[in-house]
Design an enzyme around this catalytic site. Structure first.
Site, PDB file in Angstrom:
ATOM      1  N   GLU A 277     -13.823  49.036  19.536  1.00 53.81           N
ATOM      2  CA  GLU A 277     -14.768  48.685  18.476  1.00 53.81           C
ATOM      3  C   GLU A 277     -15.043  49.918  17.619  1.00 53.81           C
ATOM      4  O   GLU A 277     -15.012  51.037  18.112  1.00 53.81           O
ATOM      5  CB  GLU A 277     -16.081  48.160  19.078  1.00 53.81           C
ATOM      6  CG  GLU A 277     -15.911  46.884  19.873  1.00 53.81           C
ATOM      7  CD  GLU A 277     -17.222  46.382  20.466  1.00 53.81           C
ATOM      8  OE1 GLU A 277     -18.287  46.993  20.202  1.00 53.81           O
ATOM      9  OE2 GLU A 277     -17.184  45.373  21.225  1.00 53.81           O
ATOM     10  N   HIS A 300     -20.311  42.511  17.689  1.00 54.58           N
ATOM     11  CA  HIS A 300     -21.121  42.985  18.818  1.00 54.58           C
ATOM     12  C   HIS A 300     -22.605  42.934  18.471  1.00 54.58           C
ATOM     13  O   HIS A 300     -23.330  43.932  18.568  1.00 54.58           O
ATOM     14  CB  HIS A 300     -20.715  44.406  19.211  1.00 54.58           C
ATOM     15  CG  HIS A 300     -21.091  44.737  20.623  1.00 54.58           C
ATOM     16  ND1 HIS A 300     -20.365  45.596  21.420  1.00 54.58           N
ATOM     17  CD2 HIS A 300     -22.144  44.346  21.377  1.00 54.58           C
ATOM     18  CE1 HIS A 300     -20.952  45.709  22.611  1.00 54.58           C
ATOM     19  NE2 HIS A 300     -22.022  44.966  22.601  1.00 54.58           N
TER      20      HIS A 300
HETATM   21  N1  LIG Z   1     -22.838  41.245  23.250  1.00 55.35           N
HETATM   22  C1  LIG Z   1     -23.956  41.933  23.416  1.00 55.35           C
HETATM   23  O1  LIG Z   1     -24.589  42.431  22.451  1.00 55.35           O
HETATM   24  C2  LIG Z   1     -24.497  42.145  24.811  1.00 55.35           C
HETATM   25  C3  LIG Z   1     -25.876  42.240  24.999  1.00 55.35           C
HETATM   26  C4  LIG Z   1     -26.368  42.439  26.311  1.00 55.35           C
HETATM   27  C5  LIG Z   1     -25.486  42.552  27.371  1.00 55.35           C
HETATM   28  N2  LIG Z   1     -24.147  42.484  27.121  1.00 55.35           N
HETATM   29  C6  LIG Z   1     -23.207  42.588  28.227  1.00 55.35           C
HETATM   30  O2  LIG Z   1     -23.445  41.490  29.103  1.00 55.35           O
HETATM   31  C7  LIG Z   1     -23.364  41.955  30.454  1.00 55.35           C
HETATM   32  C8  LIG Z   1     -24.230  41.086  31.345  1.00 55.35           C
HETATM   33  O3  LIG Z   1     -25.588  41.305  31.011  1.00 55.35           O
HETATM   34  P1  LIG Z   1     -26.731  40.851  32.047  1.00 55.35           P
HETATM   35  O4  LIG Z   1     -28.012  41.446  31.590  1.00 55.35           O
HETATM   36  O5  LIG Z   1     -26.641  39.384  32.285  1.00 55.35           O
HETATM   37  O6  LIG Z   1     -26.251  41.629  33.351  1.00 55.35           O
HETATM   38  P2  LIG Z   1     -26.642  41.297  34.863  1.00 55.35           P
HETATM   39  O7  LIG Z   1     -26.269  42.514  35.645  1.00 55.35           O
HETATM   40  O8  LIG Z   1     -28.023  40.753  34.939  1.00 55.35           O
HETATM   41  O9  LIG Z   1     -25.649  40.096  35.263  1.00 55.35           O
HETATM   42  C9  LIG Z   1     -24.280  40.313  35.456  1.00 55.35           C
HETATM   43  C10 LIG Z   1     -23.829  39.310  36.519  1.00 55.35           C
HETATM   44  O10 LIG Z   1     -22.416  39.356  36.634  1.00 55.35           O
HETATM   45  C11 LIG Z   1     -22.102  39.200  37.991  1.00 55.35           C
HETATM   46  N3  LIG Z   1     -20.722  39.624  38.223  1.00 55.35           N
HETATM   47  C12 LIG Z   1     -20.244  40.881  38.353  1.00 55.35           C
HETATM   48  N4  LIG Z   1     -18.909  40.849  38.543  1.00 55.35           N
HETATM   49  C13 LIG Z   1     -18.547  39.526  38.520  1.00 55.35           C
HETATM   50  C14 LIG Z   1     -17.324  38.830  38.658  1.00 55.35           C
HETATM   51  N5  LIG Z   1     -16.163  39.485  38.857  1.00 55.35           N
HETATM   52  N6  LIG Z   1     -17.331  37.478  38.580  1.00 55.35           N
HETATM   53  C15 LIG Z   1     -18.494  36.814  38.384  1.00 55.35           C
HETATM   54  N7  LIG Z   1     -19.692  37.402  38.248  1.00 55.35           N
HETATM   55  C16 LIG Z   1     -19.706  38.748  38.323  1.00 55.35           C
HETATM   56  C17 LIG Z   1     -23.146  40.028  38.703  1.00 55.35           C
HETATM   57  O11 LIG Z   1     -23.224  39.682  40.073  1.00 55.35           O
HETATM   58  C18 LIG Z   1     -24.386  39.646  37.908  1.00 55.35           C
HETATM   59  O12 LIG Z   1     -25.031  38.533  38.461  1.00 55.35           O
HETATM   60  C19 LIG Z   1     -23.843  43.419  30.380  1.00 55.35           C
HETATM   61  O13 LIG Z   1     -23.267  44.191  31.427  1.00 55.35           O
HETATM   62  C20 LIG Z   1     -23.338  43.854  29.029  1.00 55.35           C
HETATM   63  O14 LIG Z   1     -22.078  44.474  29.175  1.00 55.35           O
HETATM   64  C21 LIG Z   1     -23.627  42.284  25.896  1.00 55.35           C
HETATM   65  O1  LIG Z   2     -26.570  47.195  20.932  1.00 51.17           O
HETATM   66  C1  LIG Z   2     -25.544  47.638  21.479  1.00 51.17           C
HETATM   67  O2  LIG Z   2     -24.815  48.509  20.994  1.00 51.17           O
HETATM   68  C2  LIG Z   2     -25.147  47.097  22.853  1.00 51.17           C
HETATM   69  C3  LIG Z   2     -25.635  45.689  23.060  1.00 51.17           C
HETATM   70  C4  LIG Z   2     -25.118  45.146  24.373  1.00 51.17           C
HETATM   71  O3  LIG Z   2     -23.732  45.228  24.520  1.00 51.17           O
HETATM   72  C5  LIG Z   2     -25.813  45.699  25.558  1.00 51.17           C
HETATM   73  O4  LIG Z   2     -25.147  46.256  26.435  1.00 51.17           O
HETATM   74  O5  LIG Z   2     -27.049  45.535  25.598  1.00 51.17           O
END
Ligand SMILES: NC(=O)c1ccc[n+]([C@@H]2O[C@H](COP(=O)([O-])OP(=O)(O)OC[C@H]3O[C@@H](n4cnc5c(N)ncnc54)[C@H](O)[C@@H]3O)[C@@H](O)[C@H]2O)c1
Ligand SMILES: O=C(O)CC[C@@H](O)C(=O)O
Length: 417
Positions: A277, A300
């Site tokens: 990215e 993102h």
């Molecule tokens: N697109 C965005 O802007 C954005 C925003 C927030 C978070 N995220 C991403 O989303 C991810 C998840 O966020 P969250 O707060 O729900 O995290 P979290 O840690 O609460 O939940 C992640 C879940 O995935 C499970 N997991 C891990 N490996 C796995 C596998 N191989 N198969 C199935 N399940 C599995 C874990 O047990 C956990 O329950 C973050 O790590 C981050 O990278 C992206």
């Molecule tokens: O805001 C960001 O750059 C990251 C957002 C998301 O991927 C997160 O990990 O919360």
């Protein structure tokens, strides 16, 4: 993650004398700058990420670093970080930081574990409806003067099955929202989770893929989740099903997804994260998914709402300032946990050391040789480091601190008062 390699010791103590500097990257919300300035920090804010070599240079003399998801912090970024006390990941994911390297440099990493959870869940619910009604394609057609009033391939979401991979904060919140639309919710997680509402766990990923009309990924970027959705898994999805990825770009094989969409096996996709990215807002981003019908591409922005960013800014800045003032590591993702109230009239020594036998004996010998009275002492360790919080009389704190910093097992020592 790297293996444990410690910085050179002995070190020099970090005294509570200032000026203290904070470097905030990637357009971190202004609330963080306001809070840290109120703590007396000199704050420098940059709108983009920094590459590791440039970050290493910029960290000279910096006490707090704030990043989001684009700035990576490998071990080489910490070579000049003698003064760096803590890193704030103003987001959920912390995979961009080498947590072991930060740990062995005595640097706790704080994040905002669920400040943007709702924002991501709402975006994914919207994408389910957008995809099942092909809204972006219909809208793009009308914008260009075409009138294509069709029902073919458009469906209600009520009664359809949403398969959630990763039933953590976001996945479970999403499941509740999807059920409110009348969807059937399945989830696959590697941990046992409490199912909310009528959601149901399935035992295998294949079971989820075979039953779901929409598959959505909410897993962290781990070795075990790297490319977990490849050609084989995509082929196991129902014909016409849609894939949504708002987790990390390394979780889905983009080329395989593009091929599955072009072959019409999958009916659509929504992608918010990519293997590579840009470091900041820019032109010229390219992905193989561009131009494919019924594919929603976003930069993102799952967590990018005003509410989430303000909440993240406050939450992480609060953790950083509390750590700076008291040494509390509650909420740090890579550090032994200690939280103890300050004792009026004393000075607090915060010491991070290599976790090998005899360190506490050496430290307590220093204290006793200086006839110092220990008002409070808390030690917490992990496999690499020990984290010691010790409250002493003010008149002996500096000589004790200097002596501890002179131990060959010392990693980082400072005084807070
Ligand atoms: N697109 C965005 O802007 C954005 C925003 C927030 C978070 N995220 C991403 O989303 C991810 C998840 O966020 P969250 O707060 O729900 O995290 P979290 O840690 O609460 O939940 C992640 C879940 O995935 C499970 N997991 C891990 N490996 C796995 C596998 N191989 N198969 C199935 N399940 C599995 C874990 O047990 C956990 O329950 C973050 O790590 C981050 O990278 C992206
Ligand atoms: O805001 C960001 O750059 C990251 C957002 C998301 O991927 C997160 O990990 O919360």
């Amino acid at each position: 993650m790297s293996t444990a390699r410690f910085p050179p010791s002995p070190t020099r103590p970090i005294l509570n004398e200032g000026p203290f500097r904070a470097l905030l990257l990637e357009n971190i919300h202004p609330s963080a700058e306001e809070m840290l300035k109120a703590e007396g920090f000199q704050v420098e804010r940059l709108s983009s990420a920094l590459k590791p070599a440039e970050l290493a240079e910029r960290l000279k003399g910096v006490h707090l670093l704030g990043i989001r998801s684009k700035t990576t912090v490998p071990p080489e970024s910490l070579v000049h970080a003698e003064d760096l006390l803590a890193i704030g990941a103003f987001c959920i994911g912390t995979n961009q930081v080498d947590l072991t390297a930060a740990n062995t440099h005595g640097i706790p990493v704080f994040n905002a574990p669920f400040s943007n959870t709702r924002s991501v869940a709402e975006m994914v619910v919207a994408e389910v409806i957008v995809l099942t009604r092909q809204l972006f394609d219909r809208s793009r057609e009308v914008h260009t003067g075409q009138w294509r009033k069709v029902a073919t391939g458009s469906h209600e979401v009520r009664g359809k099955t949403l398969g959630i991979i990763g039933y953590g904060h976001i996945g479970s919140q999403l499941g509740v929202l999807a059920e409110s639309l009348g969807m059937r919710v399945l989830y696959f997680d590697v941990m046992t989770k409490l199912p909310l509402g009528n959601s149901r766990a399935v035992a295998t990923l294949d079971e989820l893929l075979a039953q779901s009309d929409f598959v959505t990924l909410h897993v962290p970027a781990l070795t075990s989740t790297h490319m977990m959705m490849g050609a084989e898994q995509l082929a196991k999805m129902k014909k016409g099903a849609c894939l949504i990825n708002a987790s990390r770009g390394t979780v889905v094989d983009i080329a395989a997804l593009a091929a599955s969409l072009r072959s019409k096996h999958l009916g659509g996709a929504a992608v918010d994260v990519y293997p590579e990215e840009p470091e900041g807002n820019s032109d010229g981003f390219v992905t193989e998914l561009q131009g494919i019908p019924n594919v929603v591409l976003t930069p993102h922005i799952g967590g990018s709402t005003e509410e989430a960013q303000a909440s993240i800014g406050k939450e992480v800045a609060t953790s950083l300032s509390k750590f700076f003032r008291t040494g509390a590591t509650t909420g740090a993702v890579n550090f032994p946990m200690v939280e103890a109230p300050l004792i009026p009239g004393t000075h607090r020594i915060l010491n991070v050391h290599r976790n090998i036998p005899g360190v506490l004996r050496d430290i307590n010998r220093i204290v006793s040789d200086l006839n110092a009275n220990i008002h409070a002492q808390v030690l917490s360790t992990d496999s690499n480091i020990g984290y010691l919080v010790m409250d002493l009389d003010q008149d002996v704190s500096r000589p004790v601190c200097d002596a501890i910093a002179g131990l060959t097992t010392d990693i980082k020592t400072r005084i807070v008062s």
